[in-house]
Design an enzyme around this catalytic site. Structure first.
Site, mmCIF file in Angstrom:
data_model
loop_
_atom_site.group_PDB
_atom_site.id
_atom_site.type_symbol
_atom_site.label_atom_id
_atom_site.label_comp_id
_atom_site.label_asym_id
_atom_site.label_seq_id
_atom_site.Cartn_x
_atom_site.Cartn_y
_atom_site.Cartn_z
ATOM 1 N N TYR A 142 0.824 -1.219 0.000
ATOM 2 C CA TYR A 142 0.000 0.000 0.000
ATOM 3 C C TYR A 142 0.855 1.266 0.000
ATOM 4 O O TYR A 142 0.490 2.271 -0.607
ATOM 5 C CB TYR A 142 -0.948 -0.005 1.204
HETATM 6 C C1 LIG Z 1 -0.794 -8.124 -1.876
HETATM 7 C C2 LIG Z 1 -1.477 -8.604 -3.159
HETATM 8 C C3 LIG Z 1 -2.909 -8.125 -3.214
HETATM 9 C C4 LIG Z 1 -0.683 -7.990 -4.339
HETATM 10 O O1 LIG Z 1 -1.288 -8.409 -5.559
HETATM 11 P P1 LIG Z 1 -0.376 -8.811 -6.796
HETATM 12 O O2 LIG Z 1 -1.268 -8.983 -7.965
HETATM 13 O O3 LIG Z 1 0.493 -9.933 -6.435
HETATM 14 O O4 LIG Z 1 0.488 -7.480 -6.938
HETATM 15 P P2 LIG Z 1 0.912 -6.732 -8.278
HETATM 16 O O5 LIG Z 1 1.459 -7.740 -9.224
HETATM 17 O O6 LIG Z 1 -0.199 -5.874 -8.746
HETATM 18 O O7 LIG Z 1 2.079 -5.824 -7.745
HETATM 19 C C5 LIG Z 1 1.984 -4.424 -7.613
HETATM 20 C C6 LIG Z 1 3.220 -3.888 -6.940
HETATM 21 O O8 LIG Z 1 3.219 -4.255 -5.570
HETATM 22 C C7 LIG Z 1 4.375 -5.014 -5.264
HETATM 23 N N1 LIG Z 1 3.955 -6.055 -4.312
HETATM 24 C C8 LIG Z 1 3.160 -7.097 -4.567
HETATM 25 N N2 LIG Z 1 2.960 -7.815 -3.454
HETATM 26 C C9 LIG Z 1 3.658 -7.212 -2.488
HETATM 27 C C10 LIG Z 1 3.865 -7.459 -1.135
HETATM 28 N N3 LIG Z 1 3.308 -8.497 -0.523
HETATM 29 N N4 LIG Z 1 4.679 -6.628 -0.447
HETATM 30 C C11 LIG Z 1 5.236 -5.563 -1.035
HETATM 31 N N5 LIG Z 1 5.089 -5.259 -2.326
HETATM 32 C C12 LIG Z 1 4.301 -6.074 -3.045
HETATM 33 C C13 LIG Z 1 4.874 -5.576 -6.587
HETATM 34 O O9 LIG Z 1 6.257 -5.833 -6.572
HETATM 35 C C14 LIG Z 1 4.504 -4.474 -7.546
HETATM 36 O O10 LIG Z 1 5.415 -3.413 -7.524
HETATM 37 P P3 LIG Z 1 6.369 -3.127 -8.813
HETATM 38 O O11 LIG Z 1 5.443 -3.030 -9.982
HETATM 39 O O12 LIG Z 1 7.035 -1.848 -8.454
HETATM 40 O O13 LIG Z 1 7.244 -4.326 -8.877
HETATM 41 C C15 LIG Z 1 -1.398 -10.154 -3.327
HETATM 42 O O14 LIG Z 1 -0.074 -10.580 -3.312
HETATM 43 C C16 LIG Z 1 -2.198 -10.900 -2.279
HETATM 44 O O15 LIG Z 1 -3.375 -11.139 -2.466
HETATM 45 N N6 LIG Z 1 -1.547 -11.300 -1.180
HETATM 46 C C17 LIG Z 1 -2.227 -12.029 -0.137
HETATM 47 C C18 LIG Z 1 -3.290 -11.200 0.548
HETATM 48 C C19 LIG Z 1 -2.779 -9.858 1.039
HETATM 49 O O16 LIG Z 1 -1.683 -9.721 1.554
HETATM 50 N N7 LIG Z 1 -3.618 -8.823 0.876
HETATM 51 C C20 LIG Z 1 -3.258 -7.457 1.212
HETATM 52 C C21 LIG Z 1 -4.374 -6.800 1.948
HETATM 53 S S1 LIG Z 1 -4.303 -7.082 3.687
#
Ligand SMILES: CC(C)(COP(=O)(O)OP(=O)(O)OC[C@H]1O[C@@H](n2cnc3c(N)ncnc32)[C@H](O)[C@@H]1OP(=O)(O)O)[C@@H](O)C(=O)NCCC(=O)NCCS
Length: 169
Positions: A142
């Site tokens: 975030y």
């Molecule tokens: C967190 C989550 C929603 C990210 O979705 P995703 O589709 O994997 O992420 P994206 O591919 O859109 O990545 C977007 C950016 O965020 C970064 N990112 C993704 N997951 C991340 C994480 N866990 N921590 C830090 N950065 C993260 C990516 O590196 C990317 O940045 P970049 O383009 O500069 O490399 C997903 O990994 C998830 O569902 N995780 C489990 C549930 C969770 O943690 N939800 C969060 C809400 S509490």
């Protein structure tokens, strides 16, 4: 992102969406989506939205609802510019998750942008979008998207609606 944006649909959760196999790797989020989200929608506790791929698979989801921030929760620099109302209206991005099979493809960022777009286009006034990150890693996700932590609640973050408005101008 592997699929072109026009092949992605964000839909309001409905009975037609098969979600029993959804797995983000975070059990609480998965259980919520599989068993609770529909009920929350019916009872108007939260509005769940799904990311549906061209083949019909659900790649992710998020929920939006109304919330309020107690004025002293916000950073002093923000408080100074606000009226002294005890509660400040806000929009809660309660949950956001992408299925493991589709993580790292930009869908998380796409879903977040969709949620912010819906929030900013609501006619109901809201000062900010609030998220509760489940851990430091989610918090970093975030923060990369310009969310700011609440001073005394490091896993709770906000992004002012004025800033979100500027994003879509
Ligand atoms: C967190 C989550 C929603 C990210 O979705 P995703 O589709 O994997 O992420 P994206 O591919 O859109 O990545 C977007 C950016 O965020 C970064 N990112 C993704 N997951 C991340 C994480 N866990 N921590 C830090 N950065 C993260 C990516 O590196 C990317 O940045 P970049 O383009 O500069 O490399 C997903 O990994 C998830 O569902 N995780 C489990 C549930 C969770 O943690 N939800 C969060 C809400 S509490």
């Amino acid at each position: 992102m592997e699929e072109a944006k026009d092949e992605l649909r964000v839909e309001v959760l409905g009975a037609q969406h098969e979600r029993s196999g959804f797995e983000s790797g975070v059990e609480t989020l998965d259980r919520y989506f599989r068993t609770q989200a529909g009920q929350d929608a019916r009872k108007k506790m939260a509005a769940p939205f799904n990311l549906v791929l061209q083949d019909g698979s659900i790649a992710g989801f998020y929920t939006l609802s109304s919330t309020a921030i107690k004025l002293p929760e916000l950073p002093e620099t923000v408080v100074r510019k606000l009226p002294r109302y005890p509660l400040i209206p806000a929009t809660l991005l309660g949950r956001l998750a992408v299925d493991r099979r589709y993580q790292g493809k930009g869908y998380g960022r796409f879903l977040l942008a969709d949620a912010l777009y819906r929030a900013v286009h609501s006619e109901i006034a809201s000062f900010a979008v609030i998220v509760d990150a489940k851990d430091e890693s989610a918090k970093r996700f975030y923060e990369r998207e310009s969310f700011l932590p609440f001073p005394d609640q490091p896993l709770k973050l906000f992004r002012p609606m004025s800033d979100i408005e500027a994003l879509f101008k």
